[in-house]
Design a protein around this motif. Structure first.
Motif, short mmCIF file in Angstrom:
data_model
loop_
_atom_site.label_atom_id
_atom_site.label_comp_id
_atom_site.label_asym_id
_atom_site.label_seq_id
_atom_site.Cartn_x
_atom_site.Cartn_y
_atom_site.Cartn_z
N GLU A 193 -2.44 10.75 16.46
CA GLU A 193 -2.05 9.98 15.28
C GLU A 193 -3.28 9.29 14.70
N LEU A 194 -3.32 9.20 13.39
CA LEU A 194 -4.51 8.70 12.70
C LEU A 194 -4.11 8.11 11.37
N ASP A 195 -4.78 7.03 10.98
CA ASP A 195 -4.68 6.50 9.63
C ASP A 195 -5.96 6.81 8.88
N ILE A 196 -5.82 7.34 7.67
CA ILE A 196 -6.95 7.50 6.76
C ILE A 196 -6.64 6.67 5.53
N VAL A 197 -7.53 5.75 5.20
CA VAL A 197 -7.29 4.76 4.16
C VAL A 197 -8.35 4.92 3.08
N VAL A 198 -7.94 4.81 1.82
CA VAL A 198 -8.89 4.67 0.71
C VAL A 198 -8.84 3.23 0.25
N ALA A 199 -9.96 2.53 0.35
CA ALA A 199 -10.02 1.12 -0.04
C ALA A 199 -9.69 0.95 -1.52
N GLY A 200 -9.18 -0.23 -1.85
CA GLY A 200 -8.77 -0.48 -3.22
C GLY A 200 -9.92 -0.75 -4.17
N ALA A 237 0.83 -1.20 0.00
CA ALA A 237 0.00 0.00 0.00
C ALA A 237 0.87 1.25 0.00
N ALA A 238 0.48 2.22 -0.85
CA ALA A 238 1.20 3.48 -0.90
C ALA A 238 0.74 4.36 0.25
N ALA A 239 1.69 4.90 1.00
CA ALA A 239 1.34 5.72 2.16
C ALA A 239 2.23 6.95 2.21
N ARG A 240 1.67 8.02 2.74
CA ARG A 240 2.47 9.21 3.01
C ARG A 240 1.93 9.84 4.28
N THR A 241 2.73 10.71 4.86
CA THR A 241 2.39 11.30 6.15
C THR A 241 2.11 12.78 5.98
N VAL A 242 1.06 13.23 6.65
CA VAL A 242 0.71 14.65 6.69
C VAL A 242 0.72 15.08 8.15
N THR A 243 1.42 16.16 8.44
CA THR A 243 1.42 16.74 9.78
C THR A 243 0.65 18.05 9.74
N THR A 244 -0.40 18.14 10.53
CA THR A 244 -1.22 19.35 10.54
C THR A 244 -0.58 20.40 11.45
N PRO A 245 -0.99 21.65 11.34
CA PRO A 245 -0.35 22.72 12.14
C PRO A 245 -0.38 22.48 13.64
N ASP A 246 -1.33 21.68 14.13
CA ASP A 246 -1.38 21.40 15.57
C ASP A 246 -0.47 20.24 15.97
N GLY A 247 0.30 19.71 15.01
CA GLY A 247 1.25 18.64 15.31
C GLY A 247 0.70 17.24 15.19
N ARG A 248 -0.56 17.09 14.81
CA ARG A 248 -1.12 15.75 14.64
C ARG A 248 -0.58 15.12 13.36
N ILE A 249 -0.36 13.82 13.42
CA ILE A 249 0.26 13.10 12.31
C ILE A 249 -0.75 12.13 11.72
N THR A 250 -0.98 12.25 10.43
CA THR A 250 -1.93 11.38 9.74
C THR A 250 -1.22 10.61 8.64
N GLN A 251 -1.40 9.31 8.65
CA GLN A 251 -0.93 8.46 7.56
C GLN A 251 -2.04 8.35 6.53
#
Length: 287
Positions: free
Chosen positions: A118-125, A66-80
């Protein structure tokens, strides 16, 4: 999903709009069951779906490539942001990533800072994989579990305005998961999530001012969309009349682990009897 704020729309147009809202937010009935549940076995999907796995599997366990990347929002939360390979999945995640700063800010503004960082957001295949891993049907845009938010690949067709509402709605469910009991009143969990998700300038549509039942919220079609409207309208009334902080208190009192019955929760959170609050809601809707 966006509702007209004018009175010139026809009943047919309103019904079509409600059906559209129900299709986009139908995931929340699933979310209410899964928010605080532990690992469960997901029934096997169609033959070409992903294999049966635990309800909250690691996306990498489901799809090691699965292709993944990380986004950090201005409040420091990290989302995969995890793409399981659907056509258009990467573009959908780009749109989600662009909306994440505003979504996290909206949830924090209502709920406070104390929610997972921390959070994962996934788009199903595929739709079949979405059904197997997330329990979502063809009329569902996204679901939330204790571990992640998963979007259907069909969500790529949503407008930015619709995506904004769904993302904030689901993100609130994720933020509030530790304060949401399995037997919480669904109409309140959904009404508050809609309050957080929909634009502040939105005007709740005319509704019959009666609290929706779980049966109405569980039945696909116009009845469910109208039930969501009523849940949103009630939450909007409480926030407008008593303040958003009191709406949050009501959520904790009525939906948290070991919660009180709704009449007691209303009395504790709002300092009024449920009958008086319902009467005020009806007057507010008619004003």
């Amino acid at each position: 999903m966006r509702r007209s704020t004018t009175s010139g729309v026809t009943d047919t147009a309103r019904a079509a709009d409600r059906r559209r809202l129900g299709a986009v937010l139908g995931a929340e009935l699933i979310c209410a069951v899964l928010l605080v549940g532990g690992s469960q076995t997901v029934p096997a999907g169609p033959a070409d779906a992903a294999p049966s796995v635990a309800a909250n599997p690691s996306p990498s366990a489901v799809a090691p490539s699965a292709a993944a990347r990380t986004v950090t929002t201005p409040d420091g939360r990290i989302t995969q942001l995890i793409d399981l390979g659907a056509p258009g999945g990467a573009a959908l995640l780009d749109r989600i990533g662009a909306q994440l700063p505003g979504a996290t800010a909206a949830v924090t503004a209502f709920w406070g800072e104390n929610w997972p960082r921390e959070l994962d957001i996934v788009v199903a295949g595929s739709p079949q994989q979405f059904a197997t891993l997330a329990g979502g049907g063809t009329d569902v845009a996204a679901t939330t579990t204790v571990d992640r938010i998963m979007f259907s690949p069909a969500a790529a067709a949503m407008t930015d305005a619709d995506l904004r509402i769904v993302l904030r709605h689901e993100l609130f469910h994720y933020a509030a998961r530790s304060e949401t009991a399995a037997d919480a009143p669904v109409w309140l969990t959904e009404g508050v999530a809609d309050f957080v998700g929909r634009p502040a300038a939105a005007v709740p549509p005319p509704v019959v001012p009666e609290l929706p039942t779980d049966a109405e919220l569980a039945t696909a079609g116009p009845a469910r969309s109208a039930a969501y409207d009523r849940a949103w309208s009630f939450a909007s009334y409480v926030a407008d009349t008593y303040g958003a902080d009191r709406l949050r208190t009501l959520y904790v009192e009525a939906c948290g682990p070991g919660h009180a019955d709704i009449a007691t929760a209303v009395r504790e959170a709002l300092g009024a009897e449920l009958s008086a609050v319902l009467r005020g809601w009806r007057q507010w809707r008619d004003s």
